[in-house]
Write an enzyme that holds these catalytic residues in place. Structure first.
Site, PDB file in Angstrom:
ATOM      1  N   HIS A 262       0.854  -1.182   0.000  1.00 54.31           N
ATOM      2  CA  HIS A 262       0.000   0.000   0.000  1.00 54.31           C
ATOM      3  C   HIS A 262       0.895   1.239   0.000  1.00 54.31           C
ATOM      4  O   HIS A 262       1.650   1.461   0.934  1.00 54.31           O
ATOM      5  CB  HIS A 262      -0.898  -0.025   1.238  1.00 54.31           C
ATOM      6  N   ASP A 264       0.512   5.156  -0.208  1.00 58.23           N
ATOM      7  CA  ASP A 264      -0.319   6.348  -0.261  1.00 58.23           C
ATOM      8  C   ASP A 264       0.312   7.345  -1.224  1.00 58.23           C
ATOM      9  O   ASP A 264       1.488   7.717  -1.073  1.00 58.23           O
ATOM     10  CB  ASP A 264      -0.445   6.970   1.127  1.00 58.23           C
ATOM     11  N   ASP A 374      -8.332   1.257   1.745  1.00 55.60           N
ATOM     12  CA  ASP A 374      -8.078   2.224   2.810  1.00 55.60           C
ATOM     13  C   ASP A 374      -8.897   3.499   2.719  1.00 55.60           C
ATOM     14  O   ASP A 374      -8.619   4.445   3.435  1.00 55.60           O
ATOM     15  CB  ASP A 374      -6.577   2.582   2.807  1.00 55.60           C
ATOM     16  N   HIS A 579      -7.034   9.255  -1.386  1.00 59.06           N
ATOM     17  CA  HIS A 579      -7.786   9.201  -0.134  1.00 59.06           C
ATOM     18  C   HIS A 579      -7.068   9.778   1.097  1.00 59.06           C
ATOM     19  O   HIS A 579      -7.591   9.656   2.214  1.00 59.06           O
ATOM     20  CB  HIS A 579      -8.230   7.753   0.155  1.00 59.06           C
TER      21      HIS A 579
END
Length: 1013
Positions: A262, A264, A374, A579
């Site tokens: 993951h 971001d 997420d 997000h």
């Protein structure tokens, strides 16, 4: 037998931690290290390679916050190490074990070839296996000194979130850089013991298997020679094989593991650092794929692939090769893993359009599923949008974070507002950063709520948030857990395979209808208001530019539709819907850059629109209406004179001749246009709003009541608003002035000024225009509060059983009562351009041009009437992770619309967000498209992305009922097809009387491709 569990468990832990783990590297020799501090922002490899390096000693502090230090490391493998597995092992001074927001580095060969990254739990770079001895090692290491924003567990305010305030003192101390022998027997023994010990500790104290493992470990430790761990490791491993080889129970739960990292796209680091994170992580992943044939890695976010393609071509080539081998699985099909609530409907569609096209173009793969582990809740239009983009499944994990209610399913059919269903899974391991620990495996089985109906779940494994990805240790754990008694079974496989098996096993899975509301992170609907406003305005400016560019392309000879510019601008907006950007939960640097990017996007889009309108020919001033609804409104000429105009949907009209039905009158603080009469109290609130058409008072109490609440959540400052914020507040009733500022037959306006708090001011202009019942409240705030939230309340005299809030391509109804814990948990919710409250025969809407968060409540008065109150959340002041979040100037407008139906709310929502544009034009052709029939709303008009010249129109049913109509074109129509979101035809459309016949179910989205005659 005596119970010796404590002795055995303590013995195993000490021997593992202090003897086995410390013997993994059998011998080391240090590198010779030199360093060069790059000035300012990161530099290309070629510049770093040509720089002058200075000697650098271990134990030396290095790296200012957000700095880049290049290290040259030279060494030689000792001749006596021939036949050994030799690695470089580098410790930059790592903080803890999280690879996300701290020191990271990418190791290069001297020719610029990226090899692999080093992170806290992935510190090695393979040199030779086996070594011949005498190998020369020469690396250039690009080390990033990213500060640890997570220090103190988000409990302290820090200036480190922006390079402008972070300072320049070194924040890390380089510990070691060595050439080392990996003792493979000891390394494997370390993993054997870890897996068995963790499994043992998760089993029940009366489970025979726990005792079997304990005594096997105890006997094996007897064979460990503390003076020769390496030499005794094979015997210890052999002693453990019987307990490691016992097969799992036939009914054991199956965990489908898929490698993941993951990353971001921005969060506690800026976008520029994410570009480097992708190269580091993807270098690690492709290296791991070469070592493990059974490894499969799932990776979403086309934007990140594009960054690697453009900046790290060698890593990109390795990704392409891994995809060909089937070890790398592009997933998700979105440009980024966007927020699940705030992007507009067309923006969500474009996330899939741009994302899926990227994977098709570069890999020949069409992704099948939505990968959003997420995001902070998921809107109820997702199932339909996802299916129209060609997706079959949906994955997330975040709903497990609910504060109040436990979501009842892990595998289920999710049904959206239009009735579309998509097969959905929540991994019960409750993380997208799994590492197959004993605790995680036990948790996955314990949590799994489909027991008796299904027997498998998915676990994304690998370090994440800031990247890092899977490690060889995690892969080894997966191999040991493939078939091990007492544990769930692990199989590493493509997520498409998991979903196919899960659906086959559980076709009658339960159904969840409506939004997936996260009972946490509710403040993300409000934090960083300027970022949210930038997104909203960008979405509408893109719509405007596409419509008028299409008009010009159809009717202006020589005009070229700006495909490339619009594609680039869309991708910029889509990136910032990530997000942790759009929700307002990133560091100051991220939001500072986001605001600058939105300003640039706005300027470029306004220029594109102006160019398109100019291409239509010079002439007198005209009003251009981008809204899909006919408009009657007041605009301003170049000298500021108000003019009343009537303009068709997606069309234009000259600034002349139209007359309003009745003029506006201003008497004291009373504004009246024959449709509504608005009385403004001396304190600046609305004391009365009377709907003259319905002959009823709209308000039950003071309207536009500004209330300042104390807002300190229990933990996640930028993310959360906790219910106790409601208990402490101040009503802003001390107006410094209430002044009539406009008295024109077309416009009446009163300005209210207030000062409050720590030097904050708010100026609101309350405006009534001729011919419209909408009451606009233009707001200018200079905000200097901390740990506060400002809300604007409209208590209306309506008994509304539910509120309706606009979401993507429709709206959602939420109860106004709190009968259940599920309803009580929705004390702050999101919506787009409007919120509607209604009772049979009458409704009111509150409309906005940039806010999302709101709450709705109701109470029964002593007279028996019901007051239903909607409160908009205007601005917050969290201090973590950005100490200056939302400080400064904010300008936006919200409005009260009395007597509104849902269709009125839809139309005025578009109108407020798409103000009429005045431009010089000789005349204007007919609108590109127009609709005959109620409830059919045009969302986008553009030319086809394949540059064929076809016109693409996306429309939807907006009222929540069935709709029929005819779409007519302002150009000769040769044919029409229904397409998916990617503009690929699925069937021919029905032509009727020179137009396209349209029949829609409630909230159905329809994309039409129109061929020009």
């Amino acid at each position: 037998m005596h119970d010796e569990r404590s002795r055995i468990e303590e013995r195993v832990q000490r021997l593992h931690d202090q003897r086995i783990k410390t013997a993994i590297y059998a011998a080391t020799v240090p590198f010779e290290v030199e360093a060069w501090q790059a000035p300012g922002e990161p530099v290309p490899f070629e510049e770093a390679a040509a720089a002058s390096y200075e000697p650098f000693a271990m134990g030396t502090p290095w790296g200012p916050p957000w700095g880049t230090t290049w290290f040259r490391m030279r060494g030689e493998v000792p001749a006596e190490w021939a036949g050994k597995r030799v690695e470089a092992v580098i410790d930059l001074g790592f903080v803890g074990d999280w690879p996300g927001n701290q020191a990271e580095a990418l190791v290069h060969l001297t020719d610029g070839t990226p090899l692999k990254a080093v992170n806290p739990l992935n510190q090695y770079v393979a040199i030779a296996n086996p070594a011949t001895g005498g190998e020369t090692v020469d690396y250039l290491v690009e080390a990033a000194s990213n500060p640890d924003i997570l220090a103190d567990n988000f409990s302290k305010i820090t200036p480190l979130g922006d390079k402008l305030t972070a300072g320049d003192q070194p924040i890390y101390t380089f510990r070691s850089a060595d050439i080392a022998i990996l003792d493979e027997d000891v390394w494997h023994l370390d993993l054997d013991v870890q897996v068995l010990r963790e499994l043992m500790l998760e089993l029940g104290e009366h489970d025979p298997r726990r005792h079997e493992i304990a005594h096997a470990l105890d006997r094996a430790m007897d064979l460990l020679d503390l003076d020769d761990v390496s030499g005794s490791a094979p015997a210890v491993r052999e002693a453990l094989q019987p307990v490691l080889s016992r097969p799992a129970h036939a009914s054991a739960h199956t965990v489908s593991g898929v490698g993941h990292a993951h990353i971001d796209s921005a969060w506690l680091w800026p976008i520029r650092e994410t570009k480097r994170k992708t190269s580091r992580t993807f270098s690690n992943v492709t290296s791991l794929a070469e070592e493990y044939d059974d490894f499969i890695f799932a990776c979403s976010q086309a934007q990140q692939y594009e960054w690697v393609r453009d900046n790290y071509p060698q890593v990109w080539a390795r990704i392409q090769e891994s995809v060909k081998k089937g070890q790398w699985a592009p997933v998700g099909g979105m440009w980024v893993e966007s927020d699940g609530n705030l992007p507009g409907g067309e923006a969500v569609a474009r996330q899939f359009i741009h994302g899926k096209r990227f994977f098709i173009e570069h890999f020949g793969i069409e992704t099948k599923g939505v990968w959003l582990p997420d995001s902070f809740g998921y809107n109820a239009a997702y199932p339909q949008i996802a299916k129209l983009a060609g997706n079959e499944w949906f994955l997330t994990q975040k709903i497990s974070w609910n504060q109040t209610n436990r979501f009842p399913h892990h595998t289920f059919w999710w049904e959206g507002i239009d009735g579309t269903r998509i097969f959905t899974h929540f991994p019960p391991v409750d993380t997208y950063n799994a590492r197959f620990s004993g605790e995680e495996m036990s948790r996955a089985v314990r949590n799994y709520q489909e027991k008796g109906g299904a027997s498998r779940s998915l676990a994304p494994f690998g370090w994440g948030d800031g990247g890092g990805g899977p490690t060889r240790e995690i892969m080894e754990r997966a191999r040991r857990l493939a078939d091990l008694e007492g544990s769930a079974k692990v199989v590493v496989e493509h997520p498409d395979e998991f979903f196919a098996k899960a659906r086959e096993e559980y076709p009658d899975a339960p159904v969840w209808v409506g939004e997936l509301y996260l009972e946490l992170h509710r403040a993300t609907y409000t934090s960083q208001a300027r970022t949210k406003q930038g997104n909203r305005r960008s979405e509408h400016l893109l719509r405007e530019a596409e419509l008028w560019a299409t008009t010009a392309a159809l009717h202006a000879p020589g005009y070229a539709y700006p495909h490339e510019q619009l594609d680039r601008l869309w991708k910029t907006v889509l990136l910032h819907q990530f997000h942790d950007i759009l929700p307002g939960s990133s560091i100051a640097w991220v939001h500072r850059e986001a605001e600058a990017e939105y300003a640039r996007v706005a300027g470029e889009l306004k220029e594109l629109t102006a160019e398109a309108l100019a291409a239509l020919g010079a002439g007198g001033p005209r009003a251009f209406n981008t809204s899909p609804y006919d408009r009657a409104d007041v605009v301003r000429t170049a000298d500021g004179t108000p003019v009343y105009v009537e303009v068709p949907a997606s069309g234009s009209a000259p600034l002349a001749d139209a007359q309003p039905p009745q003029p506006v009158t201003v008497s004291g603080r009373v504004l009246d246009n024959g449709l509504v009469r608005v009385e403004i109290a001396a304190d600046g609130t609305l004391s009365s709003v009377r709907d003259l058409r319905a002959n009823r008072e709209v308000l039950a109490d003071q309207g536009n009541l500004l209330r300042l609440h104390t807002d300190l959540p229990n933990y996640w400052d930028a993310w959360d608003i906790d219910k106790h914020y409601q208990n402490r507040y101040t009503d802003l009733l001390d107006a410094t002035s209430v002044t009539v500022v406009e008295q024109d037959p077309l416009v009446g306006a009163v300005r209210v000024e207030r000062s409050f708090g720590k030097g904050s001011t708010i100026t609101q202009t309350i405006t009534v225009r001729a011919g419209s019942p909408r009451i606009d409240i233009e707001t200018d705030i200079d905000w200097h509060e901390t740990e506060k939230i400002l809300k604007a309340a409209f208590p209306v005299d309506i008994r509304a059983p539910h509120s309706s809030a606009e979401i993507q391509f429709g709206h959602i109804q939420r109860p106004t009562h709190t009968n259940t814990s599920w309803e009580a948990a929705r004390f702050e919710v999101s919506g787009h351009r409007w919120v509607h409250l209604g009772e049979p025969g009458y409704g009111v809407a509150v409309i906005n041009d940039s806010t999302y968060g709101h709450d709705v409540s109701r109470t029964v008065r002593e007279d028996g009437g019901t007051t239903t109150t909607v409160r908009l959340s205007l601005v917050r002041a969290p201090r973590i992770p950005d100490p200056e979040a939302d400080q400064g100037r904010h300008r936006f407008t919200y409005a009260l619309l009395p007597g509104a139906t849902i269709e009125d709310a839809v139309a005025e929502g578009y109108a407020l967000n798409l103000p009429l544009r005045v431009a010089e034009a000789a005349g204007a052709p007919a609108p590109v498209v127009s609709v005959e029939g109620e409830g059919v709303t045009v969302e986008a008009v553009k030319l086809a992305d394949d540059a064929s010249g076809d016109v693409v129109v996306r429309l939807y049913e907006s009222r929540g009922g069935r709709a029929q109509g005819v779409l007519r074109t302002g150009f000769p129509l040769a044919g029409a097809q229904i397409t998916d979101l990617l503009e690929r035809p699925t069937e021919d459309a029905d032509l009727a009387d020179g137009g396209v016949s349209v029949t829609l179910r409630p909230f159905q989205i329809l994309t039409l491709r129109l061929r020009r005659g």
